[in-house]
Structures are given as structure tokens and as C-alpha cells.
Design an enzyme around this catalytic site. Structure first.
Site, PDB file in Angstrom:
ATOM      1  CG  LEU A 129      -2.081  -0.922   1.340  1.00 50.26           C
ATOM      2  CD1 LEU A 129      -2.809  -0.696   2.669  1.00 50.26           C
ATOM      3  CD2 LEU A 129      -3.046  -0.770   0.178  1.00 50.26           C
ATOM      4  CG  ASP A 130       0.443   4.433  -2.835  1.00 49.75           C
ATOM      5  OD1 ASP A 130       1.219   3.594  -3.332  1.00 49.75           O
ATOM      6  OD2 ASP A 130      -0.367   5.098  -3.503  1.00 49.75           O
ATOM      7  CB  ALA A 131       3.818   6.018   2.683  1.00 50.64           C
TER       8      ALA A 131
END
Length: 218
Positions: A50-52
């Protein structure tokens, strides 16, 4: 912790925390995995990313056999991922498919993704769940797993995700309003798929409620 069995752990990742170490040496989720052994000899590992800045459902494999099984599911179309986003404006229809190819660009200042005929095929199904005069609550189901797929598709459709400083408006102090809401994992041929969902994060509640979301009773 959202779910645990002998193969997998499903956790609710907070927004703003990278899943693995990067050049900045900032804190990351993998640093915590040793505390998630639950009796096994080795820590779990990421089954996907997942993106940060994206919150919500994240799947970990508890051992190599589980990771191989999850890898096959995630590399094909064996899983179903459901995201919620609050966007500025609205998509062209109440439901449909964004199917623009995406190309990852590397520059001296970093990397980003854009819609390009030279890119890889990418498809995201969307459905409007609610709205205000200037924002829309979307449910999104990516059919491919390209980097920043949902964010770029929404921006290209004219409805960038709220708080998306890379592909949308610069909104100081406003986090990205993108949440990995749920996942469906068919891990067994003899049992129903595992379905796990994560509650919306606190920073999205005000916008979601303005768009019609009703929090479940405690």
C-alpha cells in the site's frame, strides 16, 4: 489486527506509514513485524503493498508457503480489493470503469505515474456511494495492480483524490483520502473466501459523513 489464521495476518495500516524501509530512513511497518510472529519461528512478510499515505487492509503471509500462495493470488485476479476514496468533483457517471494505460516515469526529482498509450493496461471499476456539491465518495475496485493506479485514474477523470499532493491539489495538512476498505481472499477450494474489512480512518470521517456515510453503532 483484523484477521489471523495459520497462513495470513490482515492488519489495518495507518495512513502516513510506509510499509517498508526507504531512502529517508523514516519509520516503517516492517520494523514491527517481529512482534507479529504469534508463536512462529519467523516474522510475517508483505504479500502486497500500500502507498505510505493510504490506510487500511494489508495482508501479510506468515511463512514462505503462505507467501507463495498469496503471490499467485495477487499476481492473477484471484483477489478482490475494495477501496474507498473521497474525491474533488465527480466522475463522468455514477458507475463505470477507468481503463487508461499507465506509465511509470523516473526523473531526477523522483518518480510518478501518468496515463500514456506507452504504458501498461490498467482498469479500475468505480461506483458513487455518496456526494456533496463539490466532493464525491467513491468505491473503487482495481482489476490490475499498477503503482498509484487509483490516484492517477481519478485525477485523469477530473476528480482527484482529496489530499493527493502528487496528482491533485496541494492541501497543506490534509492527508490523502484513500482507504483500502476490504479484501476477499479465496485461499481454500473447500471453504468460502476470507473477507476482511477495515473501518475508515479518523482523518476521512468528516468528508465521508458529509457525503452520506453513517458510522455503525458502537
Amino acid at each position: 489486527m483484523l484477521y489471523r489464521d495459520g497462513l495470513i495476518l490482515v492488519i489495518d495500516k495507518p495512513a502516513g506509514l510506509a510499509v517498508h524501509a526507504g531512502p529517508s530512513k523514516a519509520p516503517n511497518l516492517e520494523e514491527c513485524f517481529d512482534a507479529l510472529r504469534y508463536g512462529l519461528p519467523r516474522p510475517p512478510a508483505l504479500a502486497h503493498r500500500l502507498d505510505a499515505d493510504t490506510s487500511g487492509v494489508l495482508v501479510l503471509g506468515r511463512h514462505p508457503k503462505a507467501l507463495r500462495k498469496l503471490g499467485r493470488l495477487f499476481s492473477g485476479r484471484g483477489t478482490e480489493k475494495i477501496y474507498w476514496a473521497v474525491v474533488h468533483g465527480a466522475p463522468p457517471k455514477d458507475e463505470g470503469v477507468f481503463d487508461w494505460p499507465l506509465l511509470k516515469l523516473n526523473t531526477k526529482s523522483g518518480w510518478s505515474v501518468k496515463v500514456s498509450d506507452k504504458g501498461q493496461p490498467a482498469a479500475t471499476r468505480y461506483r458513487v456511494r455518496g456526494r456533496t456539491p463539490d466532493m464525491t465518495w467513491l468505491e473503487l475496485r482495481p482489476e490490475t495492480g499498477r503503482t498509484h493506479q487509483i490516484r492517477v485514474h481519478c485525477a485523469h477523470a477530473g476528480c482527484p483524490v482529496v489530499g493527493d499532493r502528487l496528482y491533485g491539489k496541494v492541501e497543506p495538512g490534509r492527508p490523502l483520502h484513500l482507504h483500502s476498505r476490504a479484501i476477499v481472499l479465496p485461499l481454500s477450494t473447500t471453504r468460502p473466501p476470507i473477507e476482511v474489512e477495515a473501518p475508515p480512518p479518523p482523518h476521512m470521517l468528516e468528508a465521508l459523513q458529509a457525503c452520506g456515510y453513517v458510522s455503525p453503532a458502537p
